[in-house]
Design a protein around this motif. Structure first.
Motif, PDB file in Angstrom:
ATOM      1  N   GLY A   9      24.032  63.220  58.641  1.00 13.55           N
ATOM      2  CA  GLY A   9      25.361  62.607  58.833  1.00 13.55           C
ATOM      3  C   GLY A   9      25.881  63.622  59.625  1.00 13.55           C
ATOM      4  N   THR A  10      25.953  64.495  59.590  1.00  6.17           N
ATOM      5  CA  THR A  10      26.973  65.938  60.952  1.00  6.17           C
ATOM      6  C   THR A  10      26.360  65.685  62.194  1.00  6.17           C
ATOM      7  N   HIS A  11      24.906  65.572  62.107  1.00  7.64           N
ATOM      8  CA  HIS A  11      24.072  66.143  63.724  1.00  7.64           C
ATOM      9  C   HIS A  11      23.084  64.706  63.899  1.00  7.64           C
ATOM     10  N   ALA A  12      23.629  63.294  63.708  1.00  6.56           N
ATOM     11  CA  ALA A  12      23.172  62.060  63.744  1.00  6.56           C
ATOM     12  C   ALA A  12      24.424  60.966  64.516  1.00  6.56           C
TER      13      ALA A  12
ATOM     14  N   ALA B 170      27.425  60.754  62.886  1.00  3.81           N
ATOM     15  CA  ALA B 170      28.499  61.437  63.095  1.00  3.81           C
ATOM     16  C   ALA B 170      29.129  60.819  64.927  1.00  3.81           C
ATOM     17  N   VAL B 171      28.723  60.852  65.498  1.00  6.92           N
ATOM     18  CA  VAL B 171      28.539  60.179  66.504  1.00  6.92           C
ATOM     19  C   VAL B 171      29.217  58.777  67.130  1.00  6.92           C
ATOM     20  N   ALA B 172      28.445  58.072  66.119  1.00  9.27           N
ATOM     21  CA  ALA B 172      28.755  56.807  65.643  1.00  9.27           C
ATOM     22  C   ALA B 172      30.576  56.605  65.240  1.00  9.27           C
ATOM     23  N   ILE B 173      30.747  57.513  64.113  1.00  8.94           N
ATOM     24  CA  ILE B 173      32.400  57.049  63.726  1.00  8.94           C
ATOM     25  C   ILE B 173      32.539  58.050  64.528  1.00  8.94           C
ATOM     26  N   ASN B 174      32.676  58.928  64.831  1.00  4.57           N
ATOM     27  CA  ASN B 174      33.702  60.236  65.393  1.00  4.57           C
ATOM     28  C   ASN B 174      34.028  59.602  66.607  1.00  4.57           C
ATOM     29  N   PRO B 175      34.695  59.548  67.979  1.00  2.00           N
ATOM     30  CA  PRO B 175      34.827  59.491  69.346  1.00  2.00           C
ATOM     31  C   PRO B 175      35.210  60.734  69.863  1.00  2.00           C
ATOM     32  N   LYS B 176      35.676  61.385  68.842  1.00  2.97           N
ATOM     33  CA  LYS B 176      36.562  62.490  69.788  1.00  2.97           C
ATOM     34  C   LYS B 176      35.628  64.216  68.774  1.00  2.97           C
ATOM     35  N   LEU B 177      34.599  63.636  68.863  1.00  2.00           N
ATOM     36  CA  LEU B 177      33.813  64.512  67.462  1.00  2.00           C
ATOM     37  C   LEU B 177      33.352  65.966  68.452  1.00  2.00           C
ATOM     38  N   PRO B 178      33.774  66.973  68.733  1.00  2.00           N
ATOM     39  CA  PRO B 178      33.657  68.536  68.623  1.00  2.00           C
ATOM     40  C   PRO B 178      32.543  68.854  69.508  1.00  2.00           C
ATOM     41  N   HIS B 179      31.546  68.070  69.247  1.00  2.62           N
ATOM     42  CA  HIS B 179      30.036  68.891  69.485  1.00  2.62           C
ATOM     43  C   HIS B 179      29.052  67.566  70.390  1.00  2.62           C
ATOM     44  N   ASN B 180      28.651  67.291  70.416  1.00  2.00           N
ATOM     45  CA  ASN B 180      27.366  66.572  71.043  1.00  2.00           C
ATOM     46  C   ASN B 180      26.142  67.210  70.211  1.00  2.00           C
ATOM     47  N   PRO B 181      25.142  66.565  69.783  1.00  2.00           N
ATOM     48  CA  PRO B 181      24.434  67.060  68.681  1.00  2.00           C
ATOM     49  C   PRO B 181      23.627  66.916  70.059  1.00  2.00           C
TER      50      PRO B 181
ATOM     51  N   HIS C  56      33.633  59.258  48.822  1.00  2.00           N
ATOM     52  CA  HIS C  56      31.863  60.004  49.738  1.00  2.00           C
ATOM     53  C   HIS C  56      32.976  61.070  50.573  1.00  2.00           C
ATOM     54  N   SER C  57      31.624  62.026  50.689  1.00  2.00           N
ATOM     55  CA  SER C  57      31.881  63.350  50.961  1.00  2.00           C
ATOM     56  C   SER C  57      32.980  63.725  52.705  1.00  2.00           C
ATOM     57  N   GLY C  58      33.679  62.625  52.855  1.00  2.00           N
ATOM     58  CA  GLY C  58      33.666  62.656  54.432  1.00  2.00           C
ATOM     59  C   GLY C  58      33.456  62.013  55.184  1.00  2.00           C
ATOM     60  N   ILE C  59      33.953  61.601  56.474  1.00  2.00           N
ATOM     61  CA  ILE C  59      33.320  60.644  57.358  1.00  2.00           C
ATOM     62  C   ILE C  59      32.129  61.932  58.597  1.00  2.00           C
ATOM     63  N   GLY C  60      31.233  60.408  58.380  1.00  2.00           N
ATOM     64  CA  GLY C  60      29.949  61.148  58.748  1.00  2.00           C
ATOM     65  C   GLY C  60      28.978  61.771  57.747  1.00  2.00           C
ATOM     66  N   ALA C  61      29.195  61.990  55.997  1.00  2.00           N
ATOM     67  CA  ALA C  61      28.753  62.822  55.680  1.00  2.00           C
ATOM     68  C   ALA C  61      27.237  61.316  55.005  1.00  2.00           C
TER      69      ALA C  61
ATOM     70  N   ALA D 205      16.794  60.260  68.303  1.00  2.00           N
ATOM     71  CA  ALA D 205      16.477  59.488  68.116  1.00  2.00           C
ATOM     72  C   ALA D 205      17.077  58.641  66.524  1.00  2.00           C
ATOM     73  N   ASP D 206      17.858  60.093  65.951  1.00  2.00           N
ATOM     74  CA  ASP D 206      18.836  59.571  64.897  1.00  2.00           C
ATOM     75  C   ASP D 206      20.435  59.076  65.480  1.00  2.00           C
ATOM     76  N   VAL D 207      21.283  59.561  66.458  1.00  2.00           N
ATOM     77  CA  VAL D 207      21.884  59.378  67.545  1.00  2.00           C
ATOM     78  C   VAL D 207      22.022  57.956  67.757  1.00  2.00           C
ATOM     79  N   ASP D 208      21.215  57.214  68.216  1.00  2.00           N
ATOM     80  CA  ASP D 208      20.840  56.601  69.286  1.00  2.00           C
ATOM     81  C   ASP D 208      21.121  55.053  67.636  1.00  2.00           C
ATOM     82  N   ARG D 209      20.237  55.821  66.717  1.00  5.78           N
ATOM     83  CA  ARG D 209      19.901  54.639  65.412  1.00  5.78           C
ATOM     84  C   ARG D 209      21.078  53.895  64.806  1.00  5.78           C
ATOM     85  N   TRP D 210      22.047  55.261  64.682  1.00  7.87           N
ATOM     86  CA  TRP D 210      22.790  55.211  63.773  1.00  7.87           C
ATOM     87  C   TRP D 210      24.023  54.472  64.977  1.00  7.87           C
ATOM     88  N   ILE D 211      24.176  54.634  65.684  1.00  7.03           N
ATOM     89  CA  ILE D 211      25.447  53.621  66.242  1.00  7.03           C
ATOM     90  C   ILE D 211      24.963  52.231  66.440  1.00  7.03           C
TER      91      ILE D 211
END
Length: 330
Positions: A100-103, A105-116, A162-167, A314-320
């Motif tokens: 959730g946090t490192h894959a 989350a990129v698809a869910i939060n366009p303002k994510l403060p980090h790039n996994p 759930h435990s938060g957006i992206g969890a 791979a999972d960043v792209d998959r979950w997008i």
């Protein structure tokens, strides 16, 4: 700096650089000389916290210094992950992240403060656990087929926490409800403890979390699991059918969990941490503790820094693709 090196002469400048490198290597050889902080980006009590504490205890033995868990919940894990990203790259702060946090989350939060993909020095996966769909114990549906029929009738009247957006609990719910064509009402919490309490008290209908989080409540008869999103049944809740057995074979969802250091951490320290993780995962006692909470040790192919980096990419792209347009807050 350029003029300074010119005045020094090339041989002298090269010698100075080599001295700095050698000094850094010697410093790294003495690592660690004080306790290490392990940031868990969720509240205490959930699967991520339990996994983090299992690893912290084992790594303390391997490294000869205490590894202390610090829970920093918030924003579906983004708050703690950002803290880990921005920590000093000296090996004394490492972090725990997962699917959730490192894959996703990129698809869910366009303002994510980090790039996994680019902002972390990954150390390796430490566990993999299937996700399950579970409901309050008095929920009308007794199996997945009955649940799907009930959910389609209730629609937004169905409340899932759930435990938060992206969890992991959030993205698993999104994947599941997309597959069955239902849009429930989501309720976000700071962590698993709040979610499970509201399910057991009847304020929520259910959730979609890791086996490692909820196996105790399922076995204790406090909640009812409907399906395990994997090819094999979980040994800790053996009576719960797999998604194929329950009639939804396309529903597969496992959550990996891994450790990372801030980018820029010296290679010698990264290598020492990666080795300590590998030794921990080879320990039968650690393996048993992971199995006991419904997780498994990563396979040899899944272990190590390079493997984790590839899995994240791979999972960043998959979950997008999976999450598609569902980027707005539920």
């Amino acid at each position: 700096m350029k003029n300074r090196f010119c005045r020094m002469g090339m041989p002298t400048a090269i010698a100075a650089v080599l001295t700095v490198i050698a000094t850094g290597s010697l410093w790294a050889q003495g690592y660690p000389e004080r306790p290490i902080t392990l940031i868990v980006p969720f509240a205490a009590g959930g699967a991520a916290d339990t996994t983090g504490r299992i690893m912290a205890e084992s790594l303390s033995k391997q490294l000869g210094q205490n590894v202390i868990v610090e829970n920093i919940p918030g924003a579906g894990g983004a708050t703690g992950s950002t803290r880990g990203k921005n920590a000093a790259p000296d090996g004394y702060t490492i972090g725990l992240g997962h699917l959730g946090t490192h894959a996703a989350a990129v698809a869910i939060n366009p303002k994510l403060p980090h790039n996994p993909k680019t902002d972390f020095a990954y150390l390796g996966l430490v566990s993999v656990t299937p996700n399950i769909i579970f409901v309050r114990n008095d929920f009308p549906a007794k199996n997945l087929a009955e649940f799907i029929a009930y959910a389609k009738e209730k629609g937004p009247g169905l409340k899932f926490g759930h435990s938060g957006i992206g969890a992991a609990s959030h993205i698993t719910c999104v994947q599941f409800f997309q597959l069955i064509g239902v849009k429930p009402t989501y309720v976000a919490y700071q962590g698993f403890g709040q979610t499970i309490n509201d399910i057991m008290s009847g304020n929520l209908d259910g959730s979609c979390d890791l086996v490692a989080s909820v196996s105790g409540q399922v076995n204790g008869g406090l909640t009812r699991a409907l399906v395990v999103a994997a090819d094999q049944r979980s040994p800790v809740i053996p009576d719960v059918p797999t998604s194929t057995e329950a009639g939804l074979p396309e529903f597969k969802s496992e959550t990996w969990t891994g450790l990372y250091a801030p980018k820029g951490t010296p290679p010698e320290i990264l290598s020492k941490l990666e080795g300590a993780i590998a030794t921990s995962l080879a320990d039968p006692a650690v393996q048993k503790r992971l199995v006991d909470i419904g997780a498994r040790t990563p396979t040899a192919k899944e272990q190590g820094a390079a493997a984790m980096q590839a899995i994240v990419n791979a999972d960043v792209d998959r979950w997008i693709v999976i999450l598609g347009k569902e980027t707005k807050k539920p």
